[in-house]
Write a protein that holds these residues in place. Structure first.
Motif, PDB file in Angstrom:
ATOM      1  N   VAL A 192      -1.242   1.942 -37.285  1.00  0.00           N
ATOM      2  CA  VAL A 192      -2.635   2.185 -37.629  1.00  0.00           C
ATOM      3  C   VAL A 192      -3.506   1.614 -36.515  1.00  0.00           C
ATOM      4  O   VAL A 192      -3.359   0.444 -36.149  1.00  0.00           O
ATOM      5  N   PHE A 193      -4.400   2.427 -35.986  1.00  0.00           N
ATOM      6  CA  PHE A 193      -5.327   1.986 -34.942  1.00  0.00           C
ATOM      7  C   PHE A 193      -6.413   1.113 -35.560  1.00  0.00           C
ATOM      8  O   PHE A 193      -6.991   1.456 -36.608  1.00  0.00           O
ATOM      9  N   LEU A 194      -6.719  -0.021 -34.908  1.00  0.00           N
ATOM     10  CA  LEU A 194      -7.769  -0.917 -35.396  1.00  0.00           C
ATOM     11  C   LEU A 194      -9.007  -0.872 -34.494  1.00  0.00           C
ATOM     12  O   LEU A 194     -10.096  -0.588 -34.960  1.00  0.00           O
ATOM     13  N   PHE A 195      -8.856  -1.180 -33.210  1.00  0.00           N
ATOM     14  CA  PHE A 195      -9.957  -1.042 -32.265  1.00  0.00           C
ATOM     15  C   PHE A 195      -9.405  -1.067 -30.847  1.00  0.00           C
ATOM     16  O   PHE A 195      -8.229  -1.381 -30.625  1.00  0.00           O
ATOM     17  N   LYS A 196     -10.264  -0.754 -29.879  1.00  0.00           N
ATOM     18  CA  LYS A 196      -9.876  -0.773 -28.467  1.00  0.00           C
ATOM     19  C   LYS A 196     -10.673  -1.845 -27.734  1.00  0.00           C
ATOM     20  O   LYS A 196     -11.785  -2.227 -28.161  1.00  0.00           O
ATOM     21  N   ALA A 197     -10.151  -2.304 -26.615  1.00  0.00           N
ATOM     22  CA  ALA A 197     -10.769  -3.426 -25.902  1.00  0.00           C
ATOM     23  C   ALA A 197     -12.195  -3.109 -25.468  1.00  0.00           C
ATOM     24  O   ALA A 197     -13.084  -3.964 -25.544  1.00  0.00           O
ATOM     25  N   SER A 198     -12.435  -1.877 -25.016  1.00  0.00           N
ATOM     26  CA  SER A 198     -13.764  -1.530 -24.520  1.00  0.00           C
ATOM     27  C   SER A 198     -14.811  -1.455 -25.626  1.00  0.00           C
ATOM     28  O   SER A 198     -16.004  -1.267 -25.336  1.00  0.00           O
ATOM     29  N   PRO A 229     -14.316 -17.052 -45.920  1.00  0.00           N
ATOM     30  CA  PRO A 229     -14.690 -17.367 -47.308  1.00  0.00           C
ATOM     31  C   PRO A 229     -15.526 -16.293 -47.986  1.00  0.00           C
ATOM     32  O   PRO A 229     -15.507 -16.174 -49.214  1.00  0.00           O
ATOM     33  N   ASP A 230     -16.273 -15.487 -47.201  1.00  0.00           N
ATOM     34  CA  ASP A 230     -17.125 -14.468 -47.801  1.00  0.00           C
ATOM     35  C   ASP A 230     -16.387 -13.165 -48.084  1.00  0.00           C
ATOM     36  O   ASP A 230     -17.006 -12.176 -48.473  1.00  0.00           O
ATOM     37  N   GLY A 231     -15.067 -13.143 -47.864  1.00  0.00           N
ATOM     38  CA  GLY A 231     -14.276 -11.944 -48.129  1.00  0.00           C
ATOM     39  C   GLY A 231     -14.057 -11.063 -46.922  1.00  0.00           C
ATOM     40  O   GLY A 231     -13.297 -10.088 -46.999  1.00  0.00           O
ATOM     41  N   SER A 232     -14.690 -11.360 -45.809  1.00  0.00           N
ATOM     42  CA  SER A 232     -14.442 -10.600 -44.593  1.00  0.00           C
ATOM     43  C   SER A 232     -13.150 -11.085 -43.930  1.00  0.00           C
ATOM     44  O   SER A 232     -12.550 -12.076 -44.361  1.00  0.00           O
ATOM     45  N   LEU A 233     -12.737 -10.386 -42.895  1.00  0.00           N
ATOM     46  CA  LEU A 233     -11.498 -10.713 -42.197  1.00  0.00           C
ATOM     47  C   LEU A 233     -11.800 -10.871 -40.720  1.00  0.00           C
ATOM     48  O   LEU A 233     -12.436  -9.999 -40.111  1.00  0.00           O
ATOM     49  N   LEU A 234     -11.362 -11.991 -40.134  1.00  0.00           N
ATOM     50  CA  LEU A 234     -11.579 -12.249 -38.721  1.00  0.00           C
ATOM     51  C   LEU A 234     -10.300 -11.954 -37.938  1.00  0.00           C
ATOM     52  O   LEU A 234      -9.201 -12.138 -38.447  1.00  0.00           O
ATOM     53  N   MET A 235     -10.462 -11.508 -36.704  1.00  0.00           N
ATOM     54  CA  MET A 235      -9.344 -11.410 -35.773  1.00  0.00           C
ATOM     55  C   MET A 235      -9.726 -12.109 -34.479  1.00  0.00           C
ATOM     56  O   MET A 235     -10.656 -11.685 -33.787  1.00  0.00           O
ATOM     57  N   VAL A 256     -11.054 -14.631 -21.562  1.00  0.00           N
ATOM     58  CA  VAL A 256     -11.964 -15.189 -22.566  1.00  0.00           C
ATOM     59  C   VAL A 256     -11.322 -15.130 -23.950  1.00  0.00           C
ATOM     60  O   VAL A 256     -10.512 -14.249 -24.251  1.00  0.00           O
ATOM     61  N   GLN A 257     -11.739 -16.094 -24.776  1.00  0.00           N
ATOM     62  CA  GLN A 257     -11.364 -16.106 -26.186  1.00  0.00           C
ATOM     63  C   GLN A 257     -12.516 -15.547 -26.995  1.00  0.00           C
ATOM     64  O   GLN A 257     -13.636 -16.062 -26.953  1.00  0.00           O
ATOM     65  N   THR A 258     -12.258 -14.482 -27.721  1.00  0.00           N
ATOM     66  CA  THR A 258     -13.295 -13.849 -28.515  1.00  0.00           C
ATOM     67  C   THR A 258     -12.771 -13.574 -29.922  1.00  0.00           C
ATOM     68  O   THR A 258     -11.665 -14.001 -30.279  1.00  0.00           O
ATOM     69  N   TYR A 259     -13.591 -12.867 -30.728  1.00  0.00           N
ATOM     70  CA  TYR A 259     -13.129 -12.490 -32.065  1.00  0.00           C
ATOM     71  C   TYR A 259     -13.884 -11.268 -32.556  1.00  0.00           C
ATOM     72  O   TYR A 259     -14.923 -10.886 -32.001  1.00  0.00           O
ATOM     73  N   ALA A 260     -13.321 -10.635 -33.561  1.00  0.00           N
ATOM     74  CA  ALA A 260     -13.920  -9.477 -34.207  1.00  0.00           C
ATOM     75  C   ALA A 260     -13.896  -9.707 -35.713  1.00  0.00           C
ATOM     76  O   ALA A 260     -13.119 -10.527 -36.215  1.00  0.00           O
ATOM     77  N   VAL A 261     -14.754  -8.983 -36.435  1.00  0.00           N
ATOM     78  CA  VAL A 261     -14.876  -9.149 -37.882  1.00  0.00           C
ATOM     79  C   VAL A 261     -14.774  -7.793 -38.572  1.00  0.00           C
ATOM     80  O   VAL A 261     -15.462  -6.841 -38.176  1.00  0.00           O
ATOM     81  N   SER A 262     -13.909  -7.725 -39.580  1.00  0.00           N
ATOM     82  CA  SER A 262     -13.904  -6.591 -40.505  1.00  0.00           C
ATOM     83  C   SER A 262     -14.732  -7.013 -41.712  1.00  0.00           C
ATOM     84  O   SER A 262     -14.276  -7.806 -42.544  1.00  0.00           O
ATOM     85  N   THR A 263     -15.965  -6.530 -41.782  1.00  0.00           N
ATOM     86  CA  THR A 263     -16.853  -6.967 -42.860  1.00  0.00           C
ATOM     87  C   THR A 263     -16.381  -6.476 -44.223  1.00  0.00           C
ATOM     88  O   THR A 263     -16.716  -7.065 -45.249  1.00  0.00           O
ATOM     89  N   SER A 264     -15.570  -5.419 -44.229  1.00  0.00           N
ATOM     90  CA  SER A 264     -15.018  -4.916 -45.491  1.00  0.00           C
ATOM     91  C   SER A 264     -13.903  -5.808 -46.018  1.00  0.00           C
ATOM     92  O   SER A 264     -13.533  -5.722 -47.194  1.00  0.00           O
ATOM     93  N   ALA A 266     -10.945  -5.473 -45.062  1.00  0.00           N
ATOM     94  CA  ALA A 266      -9.730  -4.668 -44.980  1.00  0.00           C
ATOM     95  C   ALA A 266      -9.213  -4.658 -43.551  1.00  0.00           C
ATOM     96  O   ALA A 266      -9.993  -4.676 -42.582  1.00  0.00           O
ATOM     97  N   LEU A 267      -7.904  -4.575 -43.410  1.00  0.00           N
ATOM     98  CA  LEU A 267      -7.301  -4.563 -42.089  1.00  0.00           C
ATOM     99  C   LEU A 267      -7.766  -3.369 -41.268  1.00  0.00           C
ATOM    100  O   LEU A 267      -7.941  -3.472 -40.046  1.00  0.00           O
ATOM    101  N   HIS A 268      -8.004  -2.236 -41.925  1.00  0.00           N
ATOM    102  CA  HIS A 268      -8.385  -1.034 -41.183  1.00  0.00           C
ATOM    103  C   HIS A 268      -9.845  -1.083 -40.720  1.00  0.00           C
ATOM    104  O   HIS A 268     -10.303  -0.191 -40.013  1.00  0.00           O
ATOM    105  N   GLY A 269     -10.587  -2.119 -41.102  1.00  0.00           N
ATOM    106  CA  GLY A 269     -11.946  -2.299 -40.623  1.00  0.00           C
ATOM    107  C   GLY A 269     -12.998  -1.630 -41.478  1.00  0.00           C
ATOM    108  O   GLY A 269     -12.815  -1.523 -42.691  1.00  0.00           O
TER     109      GLY A 269
END
Length: 333
Positions: A192-198, A229-235, A256-264, A266-269
């Motif tokens: 399953v595709f999640l996101f791309k670097a760009s 804690p708010d139910g979102s998922l961080l990567m 660099v160290q960064t992160y992304a958030v799935s506000t839903s 869910a793993l699929h974003g």
């Protein structure tokens, strides 16, 4: 031993409550472990300051008929159903993969590809020895050139491996996921595709005016999933900023160290990219809690001849913030 004296790359910490011991896993380095070979070693500490000399817990050469013997990158250890599972990335440069069409990226990126992927190994102890569950192939699809697999268990209890699909094969590196069998010994279905670097909008902010911003390649490294804690998922993930234009017209930039958030949650974003947490040629970090409850991030810096760096961090809602570097533990720098 202390962190400034400990060679390590792609650090991963398991805080074992049963023994009140921190286990810091990294690729085997014979200069400190005293054991030759591609594999995984672990340092141990009860205070994150003083560490034992490392113990080797996995060696590729000791596995029967293992498909690859190079690499040993990005080891992680996860508890699952009463046992411990090691994920680490191997590769075989003598086993080429088909080079995909370059499409609109053009011919400069027709790069050689070879077999690379994360394997799964199992043990009854955090100190190993770990034994490969399938010596014949990596866990993600073997037609793909992948690395840095990590475990994520979704709210339904389904285990997944999330991994980086190499820019060497995709040019614009991606994060992908695949379902794992309940015993982690195989996969179910297609990736399953999640996101791309760009997708990170800041990745080329420093490019001088007049230079095209969409210049490949783009790197994805080091995913780690962490529920907020708010139910979102961080990567957490790492990449290279493109902010220095060389005399030859090529763009370079620091790790660099960064992160992304799935506000839903869910793993699929969908995944929303956030600003980098740490620059200075730092990355491949992960989050863990101390025995006193403090949320910590460990990463390596610099990319070459790396050492572990520790940061106290705070997670409020879906926002991850660095509070301070623990220079008393990691020596600064």
């Amino acid at each position: 031993m202390r962190l400034p004296d400990m060679p390590l790359h792609d650090p991963f910490v398991v805080a074992d409550e049963a023994t009140r011991t921190y286990h810091l896993y990294t690729s085997n380095d014979p200069s400190v472990s005293g054991v030759e070979g591609v594999g995984t070693m672990v340092y141990r500490s009860d205070d994150l300051r003083d560490w034992t000399r490392p113990v080797v817990v996995f060696l590729a050469a000791e596995q029967d008929n293992l498909w690859a013997s190079e690499g040993g990158w990005a080891p992680e250890v996860h508890a699952w159903q009463g046992r411990y599972y090691l994920f680490t990335t191997l590769h075989d440069e003598n086993s080429p993969l088909p080079v995909p069409p370059t499409g609109h990226w053009g011919t400069p990126f027709r790069l050689a590809n070879h077999r690379r992927g994360t394997i799964t190994a199992v043990s009854d102890s955090l100190l190993g020895p770990f034994t490969s569950v399938d010596p014949a192939r990596p866990t993600p699809p073997e037609r793909l050139m992948t690395l840095d697999g990590t475990l994520y268990v979704d709210p339904s209890g389904q285990p997944w491996m999330v991994y980086a699909h190499e820019w060497l094969q995709t040019v614009d590196g991606t994060m992908e996921a695949i379902r794992l069998a309940p015993d982690l010994t195989g996969t179910i279905g297609d990736p399953v595709f999640l996101f791309k670097a760009s997708d990170a909008p800041w990745i080329g902010e420093g490019i001088p005016a007049g230079v095209p911003h969409q210049l490949p390649p783009y790197v994805t490294d080091g995913p780690q999933l962490y529920p907020a804690p708010d139910g979102s998922l961080l990567m957490l993930w790492s990449t290279y900023e493109k902010n220095v234009l060389g005399t030859d017209g090529t763009l370079t930039g620091g790790y660099v160290q960064t992160y992304a958030v799935s506000t839903s949650g869910a793993l699929h974003g969908p995944w929303v990219q956030r600003r980098p947490l740490v620059r200075e040629d730092s990355g491949h970090g992960m989050l863990f809690r101390t025995f006193e409850g403090q949320l910590m991030m460990v990463l390596h810096r610099p990319f070459e001849n790396a050492r572990g760096k520790l940061y106290e961090v705070e997670l409020t809602g879906d926002e991850l913030r660095v509070l301070r570097q623990r220079v008393d533990l990691d020596g600064g720098g």
